[in-house]
Design an enzyme around this catalytic site. Structure first.
Site, mmCIF file in Angstrom:
data_model
loop_
_atom_site.group_PDB
_atom_site.id
_atom_site.type_symbol
_atom_site.label_atom_id
_atom_site.label_comp_id
_atom_site.label_asym_id
_atom_site.label_seq_id
_atom_site.Cartn_x
_atom_site.Cartn_y
_atom_site.Cartn_z
ATOM 1 N N LYS A 13 0.747 -1.005 0.030
ATOM 2 C CA LYS A 13 0.114 -0.005 -0.012
ATOM 3 C C LYS A 13 0.827 1.459 0.099
ATOM 4 O O LYS A 13 0.557 2.199 -0.764
ATOM 5 C CB LYS A 13 -0.957 -0.037 1.304
ATOM 6 N N ARG A 88 -9.509 0.971 9.017
ATOM 7 C CA ARG A 88 -9.106 -0.163 9.212
ATOM 8 C C ARG A 88 -10.239 -1.259 9.782
ATOM 9 O O ARG A 88 -9.893 -2.331 10.185
ATOM 10 C CB ARG A 88 -8.004 -0.041 10.242
ATOM 11 N N ARG A 127 11.204 -6.697 4.896
ATOM 12 C CA ARG A 127 11.110 -5.181 4.842
ATOM 13 C C ARG A 127 12.057 -4.416 5.684
ATOM 14 O O ARG A 127 12.109 -4.756 6.809
ATOM 15 C CB ARG A 127 9.640 -4.899 4.887
ATOM 16 N N ARG A 153 10.906 -2.237 11.374
ATOM 17 C CA ARG A 153 9.981 -1.869 12.328
ATOM 18 C C ARG A 153 9.520 -2.721 13.020
ATOM 19 O O ARG A 153 9.689 -4.012 12.792
ATOM 20 C CB ARG A 153 8.659 -1.432 11.377
ATOM 21 N N ARG A 164 -0.578 -9.178 13.289
ATOM 22 C CA ARG A 164 -1.087 -8.100 12.360
ATOM 23 C C ARG A 164 -2.102 -8.744 11.046
ATOM 24 O O ARG A 164 -2.833 -8.378 10.833
ATOM 25 C CB ARG A 164 -0.268 -7.408 11.599
#
Ligand code: ADP
Ligand code: ZN
Length: 209
Positions: A13, A88, A127, A153, A164
């Site tokens: 995204k 969300r 990532r 992160r 998540r």
């Protein structure tokens, strides 16, 4: 163009949002980025969000809805906006709808980036995120965009990713049917290379706007 981008964590995204926002000349409003920059600046909003973010849970709706409402009052939205990471859950979607209806600026479309679960885990765990500009990258050293240092992160660590994904399935996925019922949903596949996906998204969006 008033656009919402939805899709599981790792669907890309943030990356697509950056290109689409530039293409349509609209601000990219990413609630995750706003929380992270508040955290970095040590504001009370940042502190409030931190424990939820670190666990992969949603920040409470009262906090998030208020923050988005404030952002949507700024005067840079003449061309529209691209919301990334908001709404969300269904309550956030309803609050957004009411908020936009009040201003007579309903959404133009909701773009869903769809992707398999296996690919998500591979993508997220490798990532890194730029400390300076906040963009995601697979580069382990430096940001290809601005040369800043990168970090992993807290919520991209393997333990948090699975939570998540659960939160996405339980709380966020229902907004897909919500927007399908509103006639706003456009789905594009999020596998392939970045440019390919951007092209797919733009041609799908050009058909509705
Ligand atoms: P992702 O890579 O999962 O899309 P984001 O950067 O969008 O990550 O969000 C990171 C975290 O910020 C979320 O896991 C959540 O804790 C918090 N957050 C972001 N947007 C929202 C929202 N709309 N409602 C509640 N919490 C949010
Ligand atoms: Zn950078």
């Amino acid at each position: 163009m008033r656009l919402v981008l939805v899709g599981p964590p790792g669907a890309g995204k943030g990356t697509q949002a950056q290109f689409l926002a530039a293409h349509y000349s609209i601000p990219h409003i990413a609630t995750g980025d706003i929380f992270r920059s508040n955290l970095k600046a040590g504001t009370s909003l940042g502190l409030e969000a931190k424990s939820f973010m670190d666990r992969g849970e949603l920040v409470p709706d009262s906090v998030t809805n208020e923050m988005v409402k404030t952002r949507l009052l700024q005067d840079d939205l003449g061309n529209g906006f691209l919301l990334d990471g908001f709404p969300r859950n269904v309550l956030q979607a309803e609050v957004l709808r009411a908020n936009l209806a009040e201003k007579l600026t309903p959404l133009t479309a909701v773009l869903e980036l769809s992707i398999d679960n296996d690919e998500i885990i591979t993508r997220l765990s490798s990532r890194r995120t730029c400390k300076e500009c906040g963009l995601p990258t697979v580069n382990k050293e430096k940001c290809p965009n601005c040369g800043g240092d990168v970090y992993q992160r807290e919520d991209d660590k393997v333990e948090v990713i699975s939570r998540r994904l659960e939160v996405y399935q339980e709380q966020t996925a229902p907004i897909i049917s919500f927007y399908r019922n509103e006639g706003l949903l456009i789905t594009v596949s999020a596998s392939g290379n970045v440019e390919e996906i951007t092209m797919r998204a733009i041609s799908a969006l050009n058909r509705v706007s």
